[in-house]
Every structure is written in C-alpha cells, then in structure tokens.
Design an enzyme around this catalytic site. Sequence first.
Site, PDB file in Angstrom:
ATOM      1  N   ASN A 102       0.832  -1.045   0.003  1.00 56.72           N
ATOM      2  CA  ASN A 102      -0.214  -0.012   0.172  1.00 56.72           C
ATOM      3  C   ASN A 102       0.891   1.185  -0.139  1.00 56.72           C
ATOM      4  OD1 ASN A 102      -2.594  -0.823  -0.298  1.00 56.72           O
ATOM      5  ND2 ASN A 102      -2.648  -1.448   1.948  1.00 56.72           N
ATOM      6  N   HIS A 103       2.009   1.218   0.299  1.00 53.56           N
ATOM      7  CA  HIS A 103       2.884   2.437   0.276  1.00 53.56           C
ATOM      8  C   HIS A 103       3.191   3.111  -1.212  1.00 53.56           C
ATOM      9  CE1 HIS A 103       3.817   1.223   4.530  1.00 53.56           C
ATOM     10  NE2 HIS A 103       4.347   2.344   4.595  1.00 53.56           N
ATOM     11  N   LYS A 105       1.206   3.705  -3.498  1.00 53.52           N
ATOM     12  CA  LYS A 105      -0.140   4.320  -4.410  1.00 53.52           C
ATOM     13  C   LYS A 105       0.307   5.609  -5.045  1.00 53.52           C
ATOM     14  CE  LYS A 105      -2.584   5.243   0.125  1.00 53.52           C
ATOM     15  NZ  LYS A 105      -1.972   4.092   0.979  1.00 53.52           N
ATOM     16  N   HIS A 123       8.252   1.623  -1.636  1.00 56.69           N
ATOM     17  CA  HIS A 123       8.162   1.607   0.015  1.00 56.69           C
ATOM     18  C   HIS A 123       9.622   1.934   0.141  1.00 56.69           C
ATOM     19  CE1 HIS A 123       6.782  -0.126   4.130  1.00 56.69           C
ATOM     20  NE2 HIS A 123       7.498   1.071   4.039  1.00 56.69           N
ATOM     21  N   TYR A 171       5.441   7.772  -0.014  1.00 53.35           N
ATOM     22  CA  TYR A 171       4.784   9.129   0.387  1.00 53.35           C
ATOM     23  C   TYR A 171       4.851  10.176  -0.574  1.00 53.35           C
ATOM     24  CZ  TYR A 171       4.531   6.265   4.606  1.00 53.35           C
ATOM     25  OH  TYR A 171       4.278   5.248   5.720  1.00 53.35           O
ATOM     26  N   ARG A 187       9.501  11.014   1.563  1.00 53.61           N
ATOM     27  CA  ARG A 187      10.208  10.417   2.363  1.00 53.61           C
ATOM     28  C   ARG A 187      11.237   9.601   1.555  1.00 53.61           C
ATOM     29  NH1 ARG A 187       8.385   6.391   6.918  1.00 53.61           N
ATOM     30  NH2 ARG A 187       8.914   4.791   5.271  1.00 53.61           N
ATOM     31  N   HIS A 191      11.813   3.752   6.879  1.00 52.03           N
ATOM     32  CA  HIS A 191      11.594   4.610   8.188  1.00 52.03           C
ATOM     33  C   HIS A 191      12.929   5.279   8.472  1.00 52.03           C
ATOM     34  CE1 HIS A 191       7.715   2.891   9.287  1.00 52.03           C
ATOM     35  NE2 HIS A 191       8.209   1.857   8.490  1.00 52.03           N
ATOM     36  N   HIS A 248       8.031  10.528  14.608  1.00 55.34           N
ATOM     37  CA  HIS A 248       7.664   9.175  14.721  1.00 55.34           C
ATOM     38  C   HIS A 248       9.179   8.358  15.356  1.00 55.34           C
ATOM     39  CE1 HIS A 248       7.354   4.756  13.773  1.00 55.34           C
ATOM     40  NE2 HIS A 248       8.377   4.966  12.661  1.00 55.34           N
ATOM     41  N   CYS A 250      11.117   5.527  15.923  1.00 51.79           N
ATOM     42  CA  CYS A 250      11.264   4.280  15.217  1.00 51.79           C
ATOM     43  C   CYS A 250      12.302   3.374  16.154  1.00 51.79           C
ATOM     44  CB  CYS A 250      11.542   4.263  13.701  1.00 51.79           C
ATOM     45  SG  CYS A 250      11.123   2.849  13.018  1.00 51.79           S
TER      46      CYS A 250
END
Length: 486
Positions: A102-103, A105, A123, A171, A187, A191, A248, A250
């Site tokens: 899903n990343h 899209k 992603h 993103y 990004r 992460h 975030h 992580c």
Amino acid sequence: MKIFNRYSAFLLGAVVLVSQAANVADVDYFTDNGFGNPSSTLQHPTGEYYKGTTYIAYQGPHEDAWVAAYNHANKKWLGPVLAGVNLMGKTPDPVKNDDVDNHGKPAMMVDEKGYIHVVYGAHGGSPLLGKNTLGAPGSLRGGKLTHLVSKNPEDISAWVKLDNISPFGTYPQFVQMDDGDIYLFYRHGSHWSDWVYQKSTDSGRTFQPPVSILKHKAQQGKPTEHDSWYAWFAKGQGDTITASYVYHRCDNPGHTNDRNNTYFMKMNGKDDSWENAAGERLTVSVTKEYADKKTLIFNSGEERTNHGTCRVDKQGNPHLFFRYDKGQVRYSRWTGKAWTMPVAVIPGGGSADGDMVVESPTTVRMILTSNNGNTGEVGWWKTADGGQTWAKERPIMAKPGGSYDISALIENFTAEGLVILSEGQPSDYLYKRMMLVGENGPAKRPAAEASYIQEQLTALREAGVQPETKESRAAGKKAKKKNKTN
Ligand code: ZN
C-alpha cells in the site's frame, strides 16, 4: 439539533428528486477495481480539476497506478486506464490486507501545459538500486519511485516513464506553484530516512537533486531508537509551501507504531528558505531537538497523534488538523501570534480523516469520514468561531455497517468533485469501489461501464478462496502474534 433535523429532511427531499432524475442503472462508483488501500490523504493530490475535467489516480490491482477522468460538462467518465505497473505488486492479487504493501499508491498533478504526472511505486526503493545517501533503502520488495507523464496533454490514454527522480522514496506529494514550479516532496527511503523535496522549473521534465528538510537520525546515546517523521505538504498563500508533521520514534532495527506531537513550518518559494509560524528563519534539515525548540505546535506526550492536512487563510496563517489517539481529529490555527489550543472536531472515536477549506480566519469547514453509531459517514463539519466549537452538517454519504476511506481535497476542486472515496464490499475481496464525491454526492456512472473485476472475482470464487472478514483478519493477527512469541 432541531435545525439540523429540519435541514436534513429538506435535503432528503432534494436527494430523492436527484435520484429519480438519474438513470437507475447508474452506480455511485466509477470503477470497482481500487485495490487494498487505493488512496489516502498522505500521498496527494490524488485528483486535480483542469479545464473541465477531474483527473484521478489510484492504486488498482497488483498495486499498479490507474488513472481515470471525469468530464463535468457531459458527465462522462473516461478510463480507468493502467498507467504504470508497480514493482511491489504480487500475482495473483492477495486477498489479505496484510499482504498488500500500500505504500506505492500514486500521487498526481496536472502541469501548466495540461500534461498529467503520476509518481508511485515505492516503499523506500529496493537496495539493489544503489546507495541511498539520505536514508535507508526499503526491503528487496521496496520497489522504485517512478515518475510517469501522459504522452499528450489532457489525455490519459498513453503514458511515458521519465527517469528523473530518485528511486528511493515513499509517500510522494506534489506542490505546484503559481509560476508553474513543481516541488515533489517525499520520504527518501524506509523509516530511517530524511524527508526531502526535488524541484522542477520545467514542468517536471527535469528535477534538481533532493534537498533534505526533516532529518532522520539515531537518538544520541540510544542507537536503537531512531528519530523519524510523517509529513504533509501543500501550497500556502502566494509563493509559500506549508509543512505540517508528526514525530515518529522508530526502533532500529525494527519499527514502532509511535507517532507523537504536531509541528509546522513553511517554505518561501522565492529562495526556498524555511521559517516557523512566527516568521523566525530556520536552518534545514530539521532535527528532532531543533523541531521541539522551533516548530512544535502541540506536545502530545506519550499519546499518539497522526498527520492531518494544513490549509491557509487569506492572511497566509495556517489552519491544520491532526488525528489524535482514538480517531479524534483535532484542529488548531495560527492567529498571527500563537497557535490556538487544539480542539476535538468530532466527539468520540472512529477513524476520522479528511481535509479542510478555510473560508476566513474564523470560518472553516472540514470534510471528514466519521462513524455515526454503526453507520460510516462522510460530510462537513463547520466552525464559525475560530475553531472553538464545531457543528456537523448533513452527511454527503452514509452507509450502515460500512466505512469510507477519503483522499485529500481534489486540487482546484469544484462542487461536483471534492474528494475521492473508496469503499469495500465484503464479497469483493480487497477490491474497492472508487467514487468522486461532490457537495451533492458521487459523480455517477452506468453500472456496466464501472465493472472491472468480474474476471478476478470469478477466478477467486472458482478457486474456493474466501474473502477476508473482520473476524478472519483478527484471528489471523492473533495466530501471527502467537507464532512470533514461539
Ligand atoms: Zn518506523
């Protein structure tokens, strides 16, 4: 409350009239082949109105990038067409949500000349693509950040790949300035990566190298804890760009679900310098310590926040929301001197998300998904007192037992096309119905034209594959957890 009831009764009458006029064979969705989480507010815009047509990009089967177009004058849909294949896609299409990344899209935009641009497909980017100097690459299944442009202006039928952006990313978010300059924010990897932008001054044909604005790094003395961010970018007043973001924390290695606080800063497009809301010049790339000192709006402590969207009033002052803990949406604005105390727009829980229209410094409307008991709704919430109190307007969409996922506002939106919604059907596995929704509901389409997944559904049913249900999903998660502890 009484006023609301009378208002909704009046509107109910109006809706009946409209549905009588529409063809009974028309459906609310323009396609049923959205897949997984086909669009969200983070990758954006996912739609743009340009010269009478709204163009829409979303994630379809195999997590590929699909594009559709709606002509407002003749109320006709074109497409959807497959614009680009996603290297992260799986064959056959998974039937469990956890098996979809899903990343990748798409985000999309239309440039000054009418060419449609789509960025999608990553992603983080695969480590096989080289060295990521601004972050960590994704897994071997991390895909490749990919830029497509329509072969012809205002035409979704053919697409060309442009190899002019970093392959490492996720993103993607487009911001186009009044002078046509394009900023692509994203990004730069998995992460543990910086947030960057690449700038184009030739309608996206070439991009300057990435510039880092939010810095990822291991915490001092705690190498297993890693500072990271989720950020949201949009055009501000004049030649400015707003950035609203959450922190975030992580794990390294690993990953946490932690997201905290809310921050804001803005860019001046004349010299690409950054400042905070008070106008104090900032040095980028911004670290966690620097952000806490210079750009913090709200310290949520240990409580979880998530990104929302940010829009500006005519004075250029930012208004924003962020999602707070159990689905609440909290709004705050910069008065010119200070941030107002964040206020919960929707009482209670649920999974609210959406976008906002700033009509004046004190009058703001937010279009949000929400739950009314067991009914999933999409509609406006309005404040006329600078965000201190919010009133619910009549829902545009309501589905008992269902729910919607919402996009950010269509760029340059019209009353006939505000947002893109996706909606799942229990019998349709992970395929989603995609809708372009305006003030009076969806832009409808004949059912036969909106049907794209019959072959896939037939194949899955014949193979005896069961669609995932809420219950089977929860059971699967439990089993996974058990296996992990073993
Ligand atoms: Zn993480």
